[in-house]
Enzyme design. Structure first.
Site, PDB file in Angstrom:
ATOM      1  N   PHE A   1      13.977  20.793  61.880  1.00  0.00           N
ATOM      2  CA  PHE A   1      13.208  20.162  63.090  1.00  0.00           C
ATOM      3  C   PHE A   1      11.994  20.930  63.278  1.00  0.00           C
ATOM      4  O   PHE A   1      11.097  19.967  63.874  1.00  0.00           O
ATOM      5  CB  PHE A   1      14.252  20.087  64.209  1.00  0.00           C
ATOM      6  CG  PHE A   1      13.510  19.666  65.500  1.00  0.00           C
ATOM      7  CD1 PHE A   1      13.524  18.257  65.788  1.00  0.00           C
ATOM      8  CD2 PHE A   1      13.078  20.382  66.501  1.00  0.00           C
ATOM      9  CE1 PHE A   1      13.107  17.845  66.738  1.00  0.00           C
ATOM     10  CE2 PHE A   1      12.616  20.055  67.706  1.00  0.00           C
ATOM     11  CZ  PHE A   1      12.593  18.581  67.735  1.00  0.00           C
ATOM     12  N   TYR A   2      11.586  21.681  62.642  1.00  0.00           N
ATOM     13  CA  TYR A   2      10.209  22.411  62.831  1.00  0.00           C
ATOM     14  C   TYR A   2       9.366  21.999  61.701  1.00  0.00           C
ATOM     15  O   TYR A   2       8.489  22.630  61.210  1.00  0.00           O
ATOM     16  CB  TYR A   2      10.476  24.080  62.526  1.00  0.00           C
ATOM     17  CG  TYR A   2      11.312  24.931  63.416  1.00  0.00           C
ATOM     18  CD1 TYR A   2      11.782  24.099  64.454  1.00  0.00           C
ATOM     19  CD2 TYR A   2      11.579  26.120  63.093  1.00  0.00           C
ATOM     20  CE1 TYR A   2      12.601  25.017  65.561  1.00  0.00           C
ATOM     21  CE2 TYR A   2      12.369  26.928  64.066  1.00  0.00           C
ATOM     22  CZ  TYR A   2      12.868  26.427  65.079  1.00  0.00           C
ATOM     23  OH  TYR A   2      13.515  27.160  65.825  1.00  0.00           O
ATOM     24  N   THR A   3       9.281  20.579  61.812  1.00  0.00           N
ATOM     25  CA  THR A   3       8.470  19.837  60.816  1.00  0.00           C
ATOM     26  C   THR A   3       8.132  20.595  59.387  1.00  0.00           C
ATOM     27  O   THR A   3       9.238  20.479  58.512  1.00  0.00           O
ATOM     28  CB  THR A   3       7.029  19.609  61.489  1.00  0.00           C
ATOM     29  OG1 THR A   3       6.231  20.811  61.650  1.00  0.00           O
ATOM     30  CG2 THR A   3       7.140  18.671  62.542  1.00  0.00           C
TER      31      THR A   3
END
Length: 76
Positions: free
Chosen positions: A51-53
């Site tokens: 999710f942290y790109t």
């Protein structure tokens, strides 16, 4: 430097880990400099998430030469 063993894994790391959420907001080169500095100062546990790109990619880019000496936890 305080060390801690992670559960029953036998993995021992510096008590201070690196949380990679903030590096998604900076350039690849800036992230690389920060990650290398963390490693040079004893950090061997890096926490990230899909999710942290692009943080996983930045960790790989910055620390591929020491990959066998660090631990990366990536959450899904």
């Amino acid at each position: 430097m305080d060390l801690v063993t992670l559960g029953r894994t036998g993995i021992t790391v510096n008590k201070n880990g690196f949380g990679a959420l903030p590096i998604q907001r900076i350039s690849r080169e800036e992230a690389s400099a920060i990650l290398k500095k963390a490693y040079q100062n004893g950090i061997t546990f890096f926490d990230t998430a899909r999710f942290y790109t692009d943080s996983e990619e930045k960790i790989g880019y910055a620390l591929s030469d020491v990959r066998e000496k660090i631990y990366i936890a990536s959450k899904t």
